[in-house]
Enzyme design. Structure first.
Site, PDB file in Angstrom:
ATOM      1  N   SER A 156     -21.706 -15.472 -14.113  1.00 55.07           N
ATOM      2  CA  SER A 156     -21.308 -14.913 -12.821  1.00 55.07           C
ATOM      3  C   SER A 156     -22.385 -15.172 -11.782  1.00 55.07           C
ATOM      4  O   SER A 156     -23.529 -15.489 -12.112  1.00 55.07           O
ATOM      5  CB  SER A 156     -21.103 -13.406 -12.964  1.00 55.07           C
ATOM      6  OG  SER A 156     -20.937 -12.805 -11.705  1.00 55.07           O
ATOM      7  N   THR A 162     -13.195 -10.700  -4.748  1.00 56.47           N
ATOM      8  CA  THR A 162     -14.256  -9.808  -5.207  1.00 56.47           C
ATOM      9  C   THR A 162     -14.530  -8.758  -4.138  1.00 56.47           C
ATOM     10  O   THR A 162     -14.207  -8.944  -2.974  1.00 56.47           O
ATOM     11  CB  THR A 162     -15.555 -10.587  -5.500  1.00 56.47           C
ATOM     12  OG1 THR A 162     -15.261 -11.635  -6.367  1.00 56.47           O
ATOM     13  CG2 THR A 162     -16.634  -9.721  -6.083  1.00 56.47           C
ATOM     14  N   GLY A 211     -17.940 -13.359  -2.917  1.00 54.25           N
ATOM     15  CA  GLY A 211     -18.040 -14.727  -2.388  1.00 54.25           C
ATOM     16  C   GLY A 211     -18.366 -15.799  -3.400  1.00 54.25           C
ATOM     17  O   GLY A 211     -18.960 -16.828  -3.039  1.00 54.25           O
ATOM     18  N   ASP A 270     -14.660 -19.225 -14.402  1.00 52.25           N
ATOM     19  CA  ASP A 270     -16.096 -19.339 -14.103  1.00 52.25           C
ATOM     20  C   ASP A 270     -16.848 -20.104 -15.201  1.00 52.25           C
ATOM     21  O   ASP A 270     -18.006 -20.490 -15.000  1.00 52.25           O
ATOM     22  CB  ASP A 270     -16.730 -17.955 -13.916  1.00 52.25           C
ATOM     23  CG  ASP A 270     -16.506 -17.401 -12.513  1.00 52.25           C
ATOM     24  OD1 ASP A 270     -15.926 -18.114 -11.677  1.00 52.25           O
ATOM     25  OD2 ASP A 270     -16.904 -16.249 -12.257  1.00 52.25           O
TER      26      ASP A 270
HETATM   27  N1  GLU Z   1     -16.072 -14.792 -10.381  1.00 54.20           N
HETATM   28  C1  GLU Z   1     -17.118 -14.755  -9.408  1.00 54.20           C
HETATM   29  C2  GLU Z   1     -18.434 -14.481 -10.064  1.00 54.20           C
HETATM   30  O1  GLU Z   1     -18.521 -13.726 -10.962  1.00 54.20           O
HETATM   31  C3  GLU Z   1     -16.866 -13.735  -8.377  1.00 54.20           C
HETATM   32  C4  GLU Z   1     -15.625 -14.056  -7.632  1.00 54.20           C
HETATM   33  C5  GLU Z   1     -15.855 -14.289  -6.202  1.00 54.20           C
HETATM   34  O2  GLU Z   1     -16.539 -13.533  -5.543  1.00 54.20           O
HETATM   35  O3  GLU Z   1     -15.343 -15.250  -5.706  1.00 54.20           O
HETATM   36  O4  GLU Z   1     -19.415 -14.995  -9.668  1.00 54.20           O
END
Ligand code: GLU
Length: 621
Positions: free
Chosen positions: A479, A416, A500, A458
């Site tokens: 998310s 991200t 993160g 997720d």
């Molecule tokens: N998929 C994660 C989210 O939407 C973000 C990915 C990441 O930062 O590791 O929370």
């Protein structure tokens, strides 16, 4: 890219020697490649912070030419799609938050990926065994984890709503960088190495990111002419060329039948995405979440992200405590406990509001937060996981206890990316975008130059009808992305965000506390060692945090374990960006000094005075 200064000279020397097929020395007259990085920049006329100097330079170029913050943010994001292809790009999604200086309003765009219409509830169960797919590396490297991408549509919507440029203009800097290439740094090479085994399962990914079977060398020039061509297509035809037509057909075909090598090492479960799913995809204009903390107005991202509600609830829980008067250890103890309580409610209540009745108002109600704060024992950590609160019945008084509920365990990726932009008119963008895992699904759309996301991981893996984050066709997975804009008396004070995974929430929360309560300036607040309590038995912490506070916090009952996950050896949490808006009009743009190799903060004018034109309105479209 992220190149430490002392590595830069070596990288430049290596340029002349580099021979890999991705490494082609540039002509001396080409636009200079941006490698110089500063974690803090102060000045006027507009500012930007990203993880990457090419992306920050793209934003500054747009701002200098009279574009506004929305234009510059799209230019920077598109450039990150070139230079940070494992973290973000048009194969993924994200959340765009905008403060409009003219109206004083904050608006958001939810560009989160959606599950295909044909995705079954048991999509993550291996039909051969009846058991869930192994999460890493099987489920994460799959067609079934690919959500319908939202990033291209987000850029188009952001420009339509707030920008002054068309997509064609906003994509120009990124097309230039994709064509002329960027200097590979250690982080890019290491991320490629970390992904080598799974990238090697796909012909298209091998071809693009493992030329000659190897990760690009540090100091070599990485070009992506196929991505430049894809961007040119979007520049010419708009995003309908992404969601319809040949490109959409290729994306769906890639998800349904990933381009595997002859002898793949991974099972690569196939996905359900069709061209209809792409044609049906819509970004959403959403109201932001809003709450007040110590007199500031805090705006965040509403569900489908849990960012706004969870950061906001934790701040409400902390509001009754005078953190600034506490010893640092005690303040951090309160931070952990508040975060754990907010994460319990996140797990119990937050999902895509199109499918789940999310009690956003209750979660952000100061009375609810006050009631939750009763559960904090100032001298002892609660046993985790703590229970969620009762959003139906609360009055701000201390509650009787209920049965415990475990939060799902989240991986903390370092994937991200996040960017912050401000322009000379006072408009502000906070934008977090992702393809989920570092390297996403590992699958490049053949000939198109970009990776597809694995965002659907997720969702909860196993279907439970009571779970707000259960798989449903058409649904957005929950998310943690937390792009946040904070106003003081109606004017921007601070904008920040981070990558993160679920540590995004704690990084944003901790940075706010560092700045607002704990006496740090914004550079210190961002650089300070981090720790994340996400309602789990242990607290994930950076080594420097453990060194500074570990023994005192252990004495209060917290068990701290070093950060790190299956995809990286770096014991880091987040790679945040921020801009602080000083009362005298000065902008302080801040990026990471060290994490992920350091980020890049820039301002339009670093002089002591506001630049000419400060305060004038932008040209209209
Ligand atoms: N998929 C994660 C989210 O939407 C973000 C990915 C990441 O930062 O590791 O929370």
């Amino acid at each position: 890219m992220r190149l430490k200064r002392r590595q830069f000279a070596a990288a430049i020397a290596a340029l002349a020697l580099s021979v890999s097929s991705a490494a082609v020395a540039s002509p001396a007259f080409a636009d200079p490649r941006q490698t110089e990085k500063n974690p803090t920049a102060t000045g006027y006329g507009g500012a930007v912070s990203t993880v990457d100097p090419e992306a920050s330079a793209a934003a500054i170029e747009v701002l200098k030419r009279g574009g506004n913050a929305a234009d510059a943010a799209v230019a920077a994001a598109a450039t990150l799609g070139v230079t940070e292809p494992y973290s973000a790009g048009i194969g993924g999604g994200g959340y765009f938050v905008y403060y409009d200086a003219k109206t004083g309003e904050v608006g958001t765009i939810d560009g989160r990926e959606t599950a295909p219409a044909a995705m079954p509830h048991d999509a993550f169960i291996n039909p051969a065994t009846g058991e869930p797919y192994k999460f890493t590396p099987d489920l994460v490297t799959s067609g079934v984890s690919v959500g319908v991408p939202g990033t291209a549509a987000t850029w188009e919507r952001a420009l339509e709503r707030w920008g002054t440029l068309g997509l064609d203009e906003a994509l120009k800097p990124a097309i230039k960088v994709a064509n002329r290439g960027f200097v590979v740094d250690e982080t890019f090479r290491q991320q490629t190495e970390d992904n080598k085994a799974r990238f090697s399962n796909f012909t298209s990914t091998q071809q693009l990111f493992l030329p000659g079977g190897e990760s690009p060398a540090v100091g070599s020039i990485f070009k992506n002419p196929e991505l430049a061509a894809t961007y040119r297509l979007l520049a010419k035809e708009g995003t309908s060329a992404f969601y319809n037509g040949p490109l959409a057909e290729e994306i769906a075909a890639t998800v349904q039948a990933p381009p595997k090598v002859g002898e793949p090492t991974l099972p690569v479960p196939v996905g359900f995405m069709t061209t209809q799913d792409l044609a049906d995809y819509k970004v959403l204009n959403q109201d932001p979440t809003h709450m007040k903390y110590r007199g500031y107005d805090v705006y965040g991202m509403a569900p489908s992200s849990s960012g706004g509600t969870t950061v906001g609830e934790a701040l409400n829980i902390l509001e009754p405590f005078n953190l600034s008067e506490m010893q640092p250890t005690d303040a951090l103890h309160h931070y952990f406990e508040a975060s754990a309580l907010a994460f319990a409610d996140r797990g119990a209540y937050v999902g895509d509001p199109a499918f789940v009745d999310v009690p956003t108002d209750a979660l952000l109600d100061p009375a609810f937060g006050k009631e939750r704060s009763c559960l904090i024992n100032p001298t002892a950590a609660a046993t985790k996981p703590v229970k969620p609160g009762d959003v139906e019945n609360y009055d701000g008084a201390c509650p009787a206890s209920a049965a415990p509920l475990a939060d799902e365990t989240d991986t903390e990726n370092i994937s991200t990316t996040n960017l912050t932009v401000a322009d000379k008119w006072g408009n502000v963008v906070e934008y977090t975008l992702t393809i989920e895992q570092t390297g996403g699904s590992g699958i490049v759309v053949p000939g198109r130059g970009f990776l597809l996301n694995n965002e659907l991981t997720d969702f909860s893996t196993v279907y439970d009808p009571e779970d707000p984050n259960r798989i449903e066709p058409g649904k957005r997975p929950r998310s943690s992305m937390s792009p946040t804009i904070i106003l003081a008396e109606g004017k921007p004070f601070l904008a920040l965000g981070s990558p993160g995974g679920s540590t995004i929430i704690t990084t944003v929360l901790q940075t706010i506390l560092n700045r607002v309560d704990l006496g740090m300036d914004i550079s210190e607040a961002l650089a300070a060692p981090r720790a994340a309590q996400r309602n789990t038995a242990t607290v994930t912490a950076e080594p420097a945090f453990i060194q500074s506070y570990g023994s005192q916090l252990t004495a209060l009952g917290h068990e701290l374990v070093p950060a790190g996950d299956a995809f990286t050896s770096a014991a880091e949490i987040g790679a945040a960006t921020a801009i602080e808006f000083r009362e005298d009009g000065k902008l302080v743009a801040v990026a990471e000094p060290e994490r992920r190799g350091g980020g890049s903060a820039m301002v339009v004018s670093s002089g002591d005075q506001p630049s000419n034109g400060h305060g004038k309105g932008p040209k209209s479209k």
